[in-house]
Structures are given as C-alpha cells and as structure tokens.
Write an enzyme that holds these catalytic residues in place. Structure first.
Site, PDB file in Angstrom:
ATOM      1  N   THR A  13       9.135  25.066  27.039  1.00 20.31           N
ATOM      2  CA  THR A  13       8.867  25.682  28.353  1.00 20.31           C
ATOM      3  C   THR A  13       8.960  27.202  28.274  1.00 20.31           C
ATOM      4  O   THR A  13       8.022  27.921  28.644  1.00 20.31           O
ATOM      5  CB  THR A  13       9.904  25.158  29.385  1.00 20.31           C
ATOM      6  OG1 THR A  13       9.894  23.745  29.346  1.00 20.31           O
ATOM      7  CG2 THR A  13       9.604  25.644  30.785  1.00 20.31           C
ATOM      8  N   LYS A  97      22.305  29.997  26.904  1.00 19.83           N
ATOM      9  CA  LYS A  97      23.620  30.204  27.542  1.00 19.83           C
ATOM     10  C   LYS A  97      24.721  29.419  26.860  1.00 19.83           C
ATOM     11  O   LYS A  97      25.856  29.873  26.747  1.00 19.83           O
ATOM     12  CB  LYS A  97      23.556  29.821  29.020  1.00 19.83           C
ATOM     13  CG  LYS A  97      23.124  28.383  29.271  1.00 19.83           C
ATOM     14  CD  LYS A  97      22.172  28.264  30.423  1.00 19.83           C
ATOM     15  CE  LYS A  97      20.850  27.758  29.953  1.00 19.83           C
ATOM     16  NZ  LYS A  97      19.852  27.585  30.957  1.00 19.83           N
ATOM     17  N   GLU A 121      19.191  38.435  29.035  1.00 17.00           N
ATOM     18  CA  GLU A 121      18.971  38.399  30.488  1.00 17.00           C
ATOM     19  C   GLU A 121      18.595  36.990  30.967  1.00 17.00           C
ATOM     20  O   GLU A 121      19.019  36.552  32.039  1.00 17.00           O
ATOM     21  CB  GLU A 121      17.859  39.394  30.865  1.00 17.00           C
ATOM     22  CG  GLU A 121      17.664  39.574  32.344  1.00 17.00           C
ATOM     23  CD  GLU A 121      18.930  40.073  33.030  1.00 17.00           C
ATOM     24  OE1 GLU A 121      19.342  41.207  32.790  1.00 17.00           O
ATOM     25  OE2 GLU A 121      19.505  39.309  33.829  1.00 17.00           O
ATOM     26  N   ILE A 128      16.139  35.972  37.495  1.00 21.95           N
ATOM     27  CA  ILE A 128      16.881  36.954  38.309  1.00 21.95           C
ATOM     28  C   ILE A 128      17.521  37.994  37.395  1.00 21.95           C
ATOM     29  O   ILE A 128      18.265  37.643  36.488  1.00 21.95           O
ATOM     30  CB  ILE A 128      18.005  36.266  39.140  1.00 21.95           C
ATOM     31  CG1 ILE A 128      17.428  35.155  40.017  1.00 21.95           C
ATOM     32  CG2 ILE A 128      18.768  37.291  39.966  1.00 21.95           C
ATOM     33  CD1 ILE A 128      18.479  34.365  40.784  1.00 21.95           C
ATOM     34  N   GLY A 179      10.183  16.603  37.565  1.00 22.59           N
ATOM     35  CA  GLY A 179      10.444  17.540  36.459  1.00 22.59           C
ATOM     36  C   GLY A 179      11.558  18.538  36.735  1.00 22.59           C
ATOM     37  O   GLY A 179      11.758  19.480  35.968  1.00 22.59           O
ATOM     38  N   ASP A 193      26.054  23.374  32.602  1.00 14.74           N
ATOM     39  CA  ASP A 193      25.114  24.501  32.591  1.00 14.74           C
ATOM     40  C   ASP A 193      25.649  25.658  33.449  1.00 14.74           C
ATOM     41  O   ASP A 193      25.662  26.818  33.007  1.00 14.74           O
ATOM     42  CB  ASP A 193      23.754  23.989  33.124  1.00 14.74           C
ATOM     43  CG  ASP A 193      22.734  25.086  33.279  1.00 14.74           C
ATOM     44  OD1 ASP A 193      22.117  25.467  32.278  1.00 14.74           O
ATOM     45  OD2 ASP A 193      22.551  25.571  34.418  1.00 14.74           O
ATOM     46  N   LYS A 197      27.025  29.620  32.366  1.00 14.19           N
ATOM     47  CA  LYS A 197      26.518  30.846  33.002  1.00 14.19           C
ATOM     48  C   LYS A 197      27.639  31.643  33.643  1.00 14.19           C
ATOM     49  O   LYS A 197      27.678  32.870  33.531  1.00 14.19           O
ATOM     50  CB  LYS A 197      25.457  30.480  34.037  1.00 14.19           C
ATOM     51  CG  LYS A 197      24.187  29.903  33.407  1.00 14.19           C
ATOM     52  CD  LYS A 197      23.303  29.272  34.460  1.00 14.19           C
ATOM     53  CE  LYS A 197      22.012  28.725  33.888  1.00 14.19           C
ATOM     54  NZ  LYS A 197      21.280  27.894  34.841  1.00 14.19           N
TER      55      LYS A 197
HETATM   56  N1  LIG Z   1      13.548  25.901  30.900  1.00 16.73           N
HETATM   57  C1  LIG Z   1      13.977  26.930  31.622  1.00 16.73           C
HETATM   58  O1  LIG Z   1      13.500  27.176  32.726  1.00 16.73           O
HETATM   59  C2  LIG Z   1      15.077  27.811  31.085  1.00 16.73           C
HETATM   60  C3  LIG Z   1      15.562  28.856  31.882  1.00 16.73           C
HETATM   61  C4  LIG Z   1      16.551  29.710  31.363  1.00 16.73           C
HETATM   62  C5  LIG Z   1      17.035  29.493  30.082  1.00 16.73           C
HETATM   63  N2  LIG Z   1      16.558  28.434  29.344  1.00 16.73           N
HETATM   64  C6  LIG Z   1      17.091  28.253  28.003  1.00 16.73           C
HETATM   65  O2  LIG Z   1      16.012  28.497  27.088  1.00 16.73           O
HETATM   66  C7  LIG Z   1      16.157  27.673  25.924  1.00 16.73           C
HETATM   67  C8  LIG Z   1      14.902  26.846  25.743  1.00 16.73           C
HETATM   68  O3  LIG Z   1      14.692  26.026  26.872  1.00 16.73           O
HETATM   69  P1  LIG Z   1      13.303  25.245  27.088  1.00 16.73           P
HETATM   70  O4  LIG Z   1      13.391  24.663  28.444  1.00 16.73           O
HETATM   71  O5  LIG Z   1      12.156  26.085  26.735  1.00 16.73           O
HETATM   72  O6  LIG Z   1      13.456  24.068  26.018  1.00 16.73           O
HETATM   73  P2  LIG Z   1      12.322  23.046  25.528  1.00 16.73           P
HETATM   74  O7  LIG Z   1      11.172  23.039  26.444  1.00 16.73           O
HETATM   75  O8  LIG Z   1      13.026  21.775  25.219  1.00 16.73           O
HETATM   76  O9  LIG Z   1      11.825  23.712  24.144  1.00 16.73           O
HETATM   77  C9  LIG Z   1      12.649  23.794  23.020  1.00 16.73           C
HETATM   78  C10 LIG Z   1      11.801  24.288  21.878  1.00 16.73           C
HETATM   79  O10 LIG Z   1      12.633  24.494  20.751  1.00 16.73           O
HETATM   80  C11 LIG Z   1      12.031  23.907  19.605  1.00 16.73           C
HETATM   81  N3  LIG Z   1      13.076  23.540  18.664  1.00 16.73           N
HETATM   82  C12 LIG Z   1      14.086  22.643  18.810  1.00 16.73           C
HETATM   83  N4  LIG Z   1      14.835  22.601  17.689  1.00 16.73           N
HETATM   84  C13 LIG Z   1      14.309  23.500  16.844  1.00 16.73           C
HETATM   85  C14 LIG Z   1      14.628  23.916  15.522  1.00 16.73           C
HETATM   86  N5  LIG Z   1      15.629  23.380  14.852  1.00 16.73           N
HETATM   87  N6  LIG Z   1      13.844  24.864  14.930  1.00 16.73           N
HETATM   88  C15 LIG Z   1      12.777  25.400  15.593  1.00 16.73           C
HETATM   89  N7  LIG Z   1      12.439  25.049  16.849  1.00 16.73           N
HETATM   90  C16 LIG Z   1      13.191  24.111  17.456  1.00 16.73           C
HETATM   91  C17 LIG Z   1      11.250  22.732  20.140  1.00 16.73           C
HETATM   92  O11 LIG Z   1      10.241  22.384  19.205  1.00 16.73           O
HETATM   93  P3  LIG Z   1       9.114  21.269  19.509  1.00 16.73           P
HETATM   94  O12 LIG Z   1       8.194  21.921  20.507  1.00 16.73           O
HETATM   95  O13 LIG Z   1       8.456  21.024  18.216  1.00 16.73           O
HETATM   96  O14 LIG Z   1       9.848  20.083  20.068  1.00 16.73           O
HETATM   97  C18 LIG Z   1      10.704  23.317  21.437  1.00 16.73           C
HETATM   98  O15 LIG Z   1       9.517  24.009  21.177  1.00 16.73           O
HETATM   99  C19 LIG Z   1      17.443  26.872  26.156  1.00 16.73           C
HETATM  100  O16 LIG Z   1      18.525  27.560  25.593  1.00 16.73           O
HETATM  101  C20 LIG Z   1      17.577  26.863  27.671  1.00 16.73           C
HETATM  102  O17 LIG Z   1      18.915  26.686  28.094  1.00 16.73           O
HETATM  103  C21 LIG Z   1      15.607  27.607  29.826  1.00 16.73           C
END
Ligand SMILES: NC(=O)c1ccc[n+]([C@@H]2O[C@H](COP(=O)([O-])OP(=O)(O)OC[C@H]3O[C@@H](n4cnc5c(N)ncnc54)[C@H](OP(=O)(O)O)[C@@H]3O)[C@@H](O)[C@H]2O)c1
Length: 423
Positions: A13, A97, A121, A128, A179, A193, A197
């Site tokens: 994402t 986080k 950030e 935010i 979702g 979570d 934070k």
């Molecule tokens: N989602 C949000 O709105 C949001 C907001 C703020 C902060 N965050 C933080 O941002 C981070 C990512 O969140 P997300 O929602 O984007 O997660 P996500 O959609 O589950 O994506 C995780 C990504 O990491 C990859 N990955 C997992 N293990 C890996 C490894 N060992 N080596 C390389 N790549 C690897 C996955 O690969 P594949 O694509 O091949 O599975 C996927 O592309 C987390 O720390 C989360 O807490 C998320």
C-alpha cells in the site's frame, strides 16, 4: 535540491503510493525496489519490472543508494536491514512504527555514530504532519499532554457501532469487508498499533525514552452495544484514546485504552478512519492536528515529504536536520495504571434486590470514590438489572479494589465493563 538515489523496501500500500507520488520529482531516482514475492502481479502502468529484487540487502549494500525508504513493516528483517544500511552510511526514511517503538533507540544511536538521519513522519498518524512540527517549530515548548485518536481501524469500528447500533463483531466484519481492518485485526483492535505511535510521540514530546513494555494497553474488543448506548444516554461517545502526560513530579503517564469522551470534546467529533492529535504545551497552548492517519496517498505525502526535505538539506550540508537527531539517553519514569487518577464508567450486572444501589454507594465510599451519576437500566428476564455508575476523579487502584469487594457480594453478578472518562 540535491539529486538522490533511493532504494524502496516494500511495495505494498505505502510503497506503491510513494512510487506514484515520486513520479513528479525528477531529482529522486528510484534505483531498486525490494519485495517479498517477486512473482506477484503489480498493477502499475508502465512499470519497469527490472527495478524489483527479492533481496533487500542488495539495496542496503548498494554504494550508489543514498537513502533507504523502508515501507515493508515488522521487525524482522527490517531491523537488520536498516542497521546494515546505516552502517553503510545511508539515510533512512521509514513508516515502521513497530520497529521504532521497539528498536528505535538502537537505530538512532547507530545513526548518530554514522552521521546519518532517520526520518519517520509516516510512522505516526500517516498523512498528518506531527513528528516534524514537534521536532522543529515546536521545540521552544514544554509539551505536557497529548491525547489522540491514532488508529483509524478502531475509530471506524466504534463509529459504526454508535451510528448503526452494531455489535463489535458485526462492525469489525464490515470494516474487514471494506478494507479498513486486516484479516487478523489484533494489532489494531487490541491497541498495539496505537501504543507504538504514542510511544514515539511521547518520547519526542517529553524528551525521554518511553518503554513500550510499560505502556498500559487495552483494546476495544470488550466494548458492547450496551456500553455505546449507555455512553450516548450520558452524553458521551466511546473512542480508543492514546495519551501521554508529563506529571508535575517529572514522571510520565502513557497509555492506550477506550474512553467515554464527552460529546463536546473535539476528539468526540473525530469519526470513521480519521486520526486526530491534541497537544498542549507552554508557550503554544493547545493544538489539534487532524487528517488521514493511513492510506496509500496520505502516507506517501509524509514519506515523500521526508525524502524531499532530506534532498533539500543535503544540497547544502553533509549532516542534515540536526533537530531531528534523537538524543534521548535516559528512560522516562512511567507510572503504572494503578497510580493514575481518572473518572470512571462502571457497568454492573446486579440482582434486582433492594439495597443494591446502597451497597454500591457504600463500597465506593469506603474506597475513596465519589459517585457523580448512578443509573439503573431496567430489569432483565433473569431478574438482574444493569447499573451504570460514573465516578468523580478517583485513583485506579482504589477503583480496582472497590470492584473486587463488590464482586464478593451475592447481589453483584458481574462487572460488565470499566472504562475511563474524558470530559
Ligand atoms: N497502510 C498504511 O496506510 C500505513 C500508514 C502508515 C504507516 N504504515 C506502515 O508502513 C509499512 C508498510 O505498510 P503497508 O500497508 O504498505 O504494508 P503492505 O501493503 O503489507 O506491504 C508490505 C510490502 O513489504 C514487502 N515485504 C515484506 N517482507 C519483505 C522483505 N523481507 N523484503 C522485501 N520486501 C518485503 C511486501 O512484498 P510483496 O508485495 O511481495 O508481498 C509488500 O510489498 C508498515 O510499517 C506500516 O505499519 C502503513
């Protein structure tokens, strides 16, 4: 602005959001993107598949990469990958986080030694801006209080429970279908979570390290439709609140739990997946930051913002952003929940017999608890009654003791819930 080569670890994402936003910034070149499953179909127009690798260490060890953007999540292998990247002199931008709350001090220490920065950030409240304002323009302040809604999933569930009178289970199911909640929602609904934070926010606000293991944490899984209904009748709405408070003696009170929030309070008006942070400090007074706490684009706004700030600083200096370096050597003295003072909502299931209200009043009184409201909510088929009590400010350990004593009486069948109240 300096031209930077970046390596992105994670292409889910947030990673794809960052990729899309970065297209407009020609000075930032994406050199490589690491993913877990290289064979996964990526639905991105004109995407150059040769950027992908399944070996994230290729990025951490690539001498041509200036900045590692870690948006994969989790501790393993993110911690070791970032350590390797820092050791190799790379700056870090991360949204992780959990990693910062659990292992931040080790990473910041190493970053200081290697004269690189870690920007994060996006790790608190997605889109935010809150970390950068606290670390820069608010640095003249003594911040003494933070009260925040930091988890969109739980706020969405609680909003739907209140609006549509849904049970927790039904609201969670709908959030999963739309979702807003993950298949395994534990991290959100049990308050982990929000705890990560508030650990980060309290550390940078109070300038002392906060131990994640000492944060009192309670999720929303025990909130019933009856609690939501009673709260509404009493002029409150229920929210998962993350709070941090600097006490007069220098100790701090950091916790995450659901609260009855008075309808007139600003946080009571924050609905669905929106996040909001209220912060009080001297000399600034009260501030409120509200917006999207998650989602590909809002989170990319923060990640790309960090990258561009770095690019702009590196144009003129090798050691950018001295304000953002974390120098917290000392741990804060965190008080346990038993020592905190709160107003309480207590939902009691009691037999429909004379003297029950008197008994509750007596036991509360014997434990230094003043009752401000007591309300009986009809009689159930099994001849029990639901009684709701709101207390004045009382010590948590006194309240716990009173509840234990109440449960010893034959006419008290159960304490259905104990929640803290914010007016
Ligand atoms: N989602 C949000 O709105 C949001 C907001 C703020 C902060 N965050 C933080 O941002 C981070 C990512 O969140 P997300 O929602 O984007 O997660 P996500 O959609 O589950 O994506 C995780 C990504 O990491 C990859 N990955 C997992 N293990 C890996 C490894 N060992 N080596 C390389 N790549 C690897 C996955 O690969 P594949 O694509 O091949 O599975 C996927 O592309 C987390 O720390 C989360 O807490 C998320």
């Amino acid at each position: 602005m300096k031209s930077l080569n970046i390596g992105i670890i994670g292409f889910g994402t947030v990673g794809t959001g960052v990729y899309n936003v970065l297209k407009s910034f020609k000075n930032i070149k994406i050199k490589k993107i690491a993913v877990k499953n290289i064979n996964k179909k990526r639905n991105i127009e004109n995407f150059d598949e040769s950027l992908l690798t399944s070996n994230a260490y290729e990025l951490a060890n690539d001498p041509e990469i200036d900045v590692i953007v870690e948006v994969a999540g989790g501790l393993d292998p993110a911690f070791d990958l970032l350590k390797t990247a820092i050791q190799n002199g790379k700056h870090i931008v991360t949204a992780n986080k959990e990693l910062l709350a659990k292992k931040g001090s080790e990473l910041f220490k190493l970053a200081k030694e290697k004269k690189v920065v870690i920007l994060y950030e996006a790790a608190v409240a997605g889109g935010i801006p809150i970390i950068f304002p606290i670390k820069t323009i608010l640095c003249a302040n003594k911040i003494n209080k933070i009260a925040a809604i930091l988890n969109g999933t739980t706020n969405y569930i609680l909003t739907k429970m209140a609006e549509k009178e849904l049970s927790y289970e039904t609201a969670l199911k709908q959030a999963q279908e739309l979702g807003y909640a993950e298949t395994d929602p534990t991290g959100d609904v049990e308050g982990f979570d929000a705890a990560y934070k508030i650990a980060i926010l309290s550390t940078i606000s109070f300038n002392k390290k906060v131990d994640i293991n000492k944060i009192y944490r309670e999720g929303i899984t025990k909130i019933t439709s009856q609690d939501i209904k009673s709260a509404k009748e009493l002029g409150y709405t229920i929210k998962l609140i993350a709070m941090g408070q600097l006490l007069e003696n220098g100790e701090i009170d950091v916790r995450v739990h659901p609260m009855l929030v008075a309808k007139k309070h600003l946080l009571a008006k924050i609905d669905n997946a929106t996040n909001s942070i209220m912060l009080s400090g001297y000399p600034v007074g009260d501030l409120v930051f509200t917006g999207a706490g998650a989602g590909a684009e809002p989170t990319a706004s923060s990640v790309v913002g960090d990258i561009l700030v770095l690019a702009s600083e590196l144009e003129t200096t090798d050691m950018p952003l001295p304000q953002t370096v974390c120098n917290h050597n000392e741990y804060a003295k965190q008080i346990p929940i038993g020592e905190t003072y709160n107003e309480y909502y207590i939902a009691i299931n009691a037999s429909n017999s004379p003297g029950v209200i008197g008994l509750i009043g007596t036991i509360c009184g014997q434990n230094n608890i003043n009752i401000s409201t007591i309300m009986q909510k009809g009689i159930n088929n099994d001849n029990t009654a639901e009684i709701v009590v709101i207390t004045e400010k009382s010590k948590e350990s006194d309240v716990q003791k009173a509840l234990e004593e109440l449960l010893k009486s034959n006419c008290i069948k159960n304490i259905d819930n104990l929640l803290r109240v914010m007016n």
